[in-house]
Design an enzyme around this catalytic site. Structure first.
Site, PDB file in Angstrom:
ATOM      1  N   CYS A 382      -2.644   7.925  -4.151  1.00 34.79           N
ATOM      2  CA  CYS A 382      -3.563   6.864  -4.696  1.00 34.79           C
ATOM      3  C   CYS A 382      -4.743   7.415  -5.513  1.00 34.79           C
ATOM      4  O   CYS A 382      -4.492   8.180  -6.583  1.00 34.79           O
ATOM      5  CB  CYS A 382      -4.082   5.945  -3.561  1.00 34.79           C
ATOM      6  SG  CYS A 382      -4.565   4.471  -4.597  1.00 34.79           S
ATOM      7  N   HIS A 508       0.910   3.683  -1.689  1.00 36.39           N
ATOM      8  CA  HIS A 508       0.481   4.386  -0.328  1.00 36.39           C
ATOM      9  C   HIS A 508       1.738   4.234   0.589  1.00 36.39           C
ATOM     10  O   HIS A 508       2.351   3.436   1.357  1.00 36.39           O
ATOM     11  CB  HIS A 508      -0.400   3.659   0.638  1.00 36.39           C
ATOM     12  CG  HIS A 508      -1.998   3.430  -0.062  1.00 36.39           C
ATOM     13  ND1 HIS A 508      -2.912   4.412   0.263  1.00 36.39           N
ATOM     14  CD2 HIS A 508      -2.439   2.812  -1.275  1.00 36.39           C
ATOM     15  CE1 HIS A 508      -3.915   4.323  -0.318  1.00 36.39           C
ATOM     16  NE2 HIS A 508      -3.906   3.408  -1.190  1.00 36.39           N
ATOM     17  N   GLU A 510       2.390   5.774   3.032  1.00 37.64           N
ATOM     18  CA  GLU A 510       2.228   5.949   4.545  1.00 37.64           C
ATOM     19  C   GLU A 510       2.060   4.582   5.331  1.00 37.64           C
ATOM     20  O   GLU A 510       2.362   4.547   6.347  1.00 37.64           O
ATOM     21  CB  GLU A 510       0.828   6.693   4.736  1.00 37.64           C
ATOM     22  CG  GLU A 510      -0.260   5.787   4.302  1.00 37.64           C
ATOM     23  CD  GLU A 510      -0.892   6.067   2.754  1.00 37.64           C
ATOM     24  OE1 GLU A 510      -0.020   6.306   2.088  1.00 37.64           O
ATOM     25  OE2 GLU A 510      -1.986   5.692   2.709  1.00 37.64           O
TER      26      GLU A 510
HETATM   27  N1  GLN Z   1     -10.341   4.273  -6.180  1.00 40.28           N
HETATM   28  C1  GLN Z   1      -9.169   4.098  -6.600  1.00 40.28           C
HETATM   29  C2  GLN Z   1      -8.869   2.789  -7.288  1.00 40.28           C
HETATM   30  O1  GLN Z   1      -9.316   1.803  -6.924  1.00 40.28           O
HETATM   31  C3  GLN Z   1      -7.920   4.425  -5.770  1.00 40.28           C
HETATM   32  C4  GLN Z   1      -7.990   3.448  -4.497  1.00 40.28           C
HETATM   33  C5  GLN Z   1      -7.331   4.057  -3.297  1.00 40.28           C
HETATM   34  O2  GLN Z   1      -7.197   5.455  -3.229  1.00 40.28           O
HETATM   35  N2  GLN Z   1      -6.708   3.387  -2.373  1.00 40.28           N
HETATM   36  O3  GLN Z   1      -7.730   2.756  -8.076  1.00 40.28           O
END
Ligand code: GLN
Length: 542
Positions: A382, A508, A510
């Site tokens: 992410c 993600h 995970e």
């Molecule tokens: N801050 C980033 C976004 O909003 C990544 C978010 C995250 O890592 N869950 O896109």
């Protein structure tokens, strides 16, 4: 069969592991062939934990249907392999919101809306919602917080009423703490007695007590607790600190927790749960002796619950590769060009963590530059993936000042930008791109090789994305966009071919790694780390 409802409450202190006990019981019942689900009721007023800082409540877990949920749901899924949803996590905020919406609609016209019966009825409706689908034999409901908290009171009242209404189809397991007083060299059961009394005052007689302890409790003491608390002796179970949480189902089974639950709910209790695949995993986890060293670069490293799903996914993957995971947390705010080499050079692989906002971001770039230049297996998740893109733009593609508009509105190269659909959104709660989306992978990518397929579905939680306007420039410059959402064209996975393993996912992975089905990307990452370690050992021999 009629659905059985099991309530899990806690007393004395928080953090006793109600989530692990609930998950372990679910595992045992599943392994006996029952259909089980677990839900968590959180007494706080937030609608969901999505707006909570990880320091407050640990990681925010995301369900397939896009609910930002308590991290215990992650344990539920990892232990049971069964998907949870929005219905599996309810907060006081959600309960009140729903009751107030009904009031405004006129559902209670002429009546005074009160905690009893309106709030408790709504809690009861939510408790029974999953059971009413007819899909489950057992619905395990974990009540967050501890008995005696002001916030928990309506939940306990709802449990009291439900037990009365459901009779033999309901059961209450109460988890307490038995401290060991070093100076007196004694285990103390008084806090347990008090906590049970408090539960009884709320009108709930626990059927089973699980005593969390750091030292083994002698049988005589368990008998004493049983006697004081009106619980049968076989229903007093101890939960000793375990070397791994994945051993808890076996520890509970050894003391007959599953059997007692079946007996008390009027079900046949003979036979044994089929724990073969569970034991296979556990055997690998406990017998792996050779370490694999993985660094996790993030800003919430003081609180390891902030990265729970990632650390569990790594541990599953390492175990299946017969390696013992040594996870080293590296504070991205404290990482500098001076010490990055010292901090990362002994690592076999590096994870760049998800996150929000500016704090600690420069450390992620420093780590990524080092990882890319030293060609160490690197996995960006992410925000970690977004940082991979930014670092590549700045240091390889010559785009000075490249950034995400999350960190710098005025960047000359907005290689990461706010998603189109996000531009009109101002509310912060539950408004990100959340939940599972499809992703199509290029057949020759590392990701496709890892998954063994080109079509996957993974969960998201973000507002910003790879800016497609720059796609050509990246591809010509050596960073490939290998995973794309088929419906929107959003870039979901990037890789740098020619490197050992340099991959970033906007999603993600995970959230979808379970004990019995570790996520393929984590397994591939660990395998790359192992290969890299071997290479270095061979080199040292030369
Ligand atoms: N801050 C980033 C976004 O909003 C990544 C978010 C995250 O890592 N869950 O896109």
């Amino acid at each position: 069969m009629e659905t059985k409802y099991i309530f899990v409450t806690g007393g004395v202190v928080s953090s006793l592991g109600k989530g692990i006990i609930s998950s372990s019981l679910a595992r045992l019942l599943l392994s006996r062939g029952y259909r089980v689900t677990i839900q968590k009721f959180d007494p706080y007023i937030n609608i969901d934990p999505g707006t909570l800082n990880p320091y407050e409540h640990g990681e925010c877990y995301v369900t397939e249907d896009g609910h930002e949920a308590d991290l215990d749901l992650g344990h539920y899924e990892r232990f049971t392999n069964i998907r949870t949803s929005r219905a599996n996590n309810v907060t006081t905020g959600r309960i009140y919101q729903s009751v107030i919406d009904k009031e405004r609609r006129g559902d209670f016209l002429g009546k005074t809306v009160q905690i009893i019966p309106h709030i408790t009825d709504e809690i009861k409706r939510c408790v029974k919602k999953l059971g009413n689908t007819g899909k489950y034999d057992f619905v395990i409901t974990e009540i967050g917080g501890t008995v005696g908290d002001i916030e928990s009171t309506p939940f306990l009242e709802a449990v009291r009423q439900l037990r009365w209404e459901l009779g033999k189809n309901a059961l209450c397991i109460h988890l307490t703490y038995v401290p060991y007083l070093k100076a007196a060299k004694e285990l103390k059961t008084k806090p347990t007695q008090h906590s049970v009394k408090m539960l009884q005052q709320a009108g709930i007689q626990p059927d089973i007590l699980v005593l969390r302890t750091e030292k083994e409790i002698p049988a005589s003491m368990c008998r004493k607790v049983a006697q004081f608390c009106n619980v049968s002796t076989e229903a007093v179970i101890q939960s000793l600190d375990a070397p791994t949480i994945y051993e808890v189902p076996l520890m509970m089974h050894a003391q007959g927790l599953d059997k007692t639950v079946l007996e008390k709910t009027g079900l046949p209790s003979e036979g044994e749960p089929d724990l073969r695949s569970w034991n296979h995993f556990l055997h690998k986890l406990e017998n792996a002796t050779e370490e694999i060293r993985i660094a996790l670069v993030g800003k919430y490293v003081e609180l390891q619950d902030a990265y729970k799903s990632i650390s569990e996914s790594l541990s599953h993957a390492a175990a299946y590769c017969d390696k013992k995971l040594r996870l080293v947390y590296i504070h991205s705010e404290k990482l500098s060009t001076e010490d990055v080499d010292e901090k990362l050079r002994d690592m076999d692989g590096v994870i760049i963590a998800p996150g929000f906002g500016q704090r600690g971001i420069e450390g992620k770039f420093i780590a990524l530059k080092w990882c890319r230049e030293h060609d160490i297996p690197t996995f960006g998740i992410c925000l970690g993936m977004q940082c991979m893109v930014i670092e590549y733009a700045r240091n390889v593609l010559g785009m000075k000042g490249a950034n995400s508009t999350e960190m710098d509105h005025a960047t000359p190269y907005n290689v990461i930008d706010l998603m189109e659909e996000q531009k009109s959104i101002s509310d912060m709660g539950g408004t990100m791109r959340l939940g599972a989306y499809e992703c199509e992978l290029l057949p020759d990518s590392l990701a496709a090789k890892a998954y063994g397929t080109t079509k996957v579905k993974e969960r998201h939680r973000h507002r910003f994305e790879f800016n497609g306007d720059f796609r050509d420039r990246f591809e010509k410059g050596g960073m490939r966009c290998v995973g794309t959402n088929p419906a929107t064209g959003l870039v979901e996975v990037v890789e740098v071919p020619g490197k050992r393993w340099f991959l970033g996912t906007q999603y993600h992975p995970e959230y979808q790694s379970t004990v019995l089905e570790p996520n393929p990307l984590f397994v591939a990452f660990i395998k790359a780390a192992i290969a890299y370690e071997h290479e270095r050992i061979e080199k040292q021999k030369d």
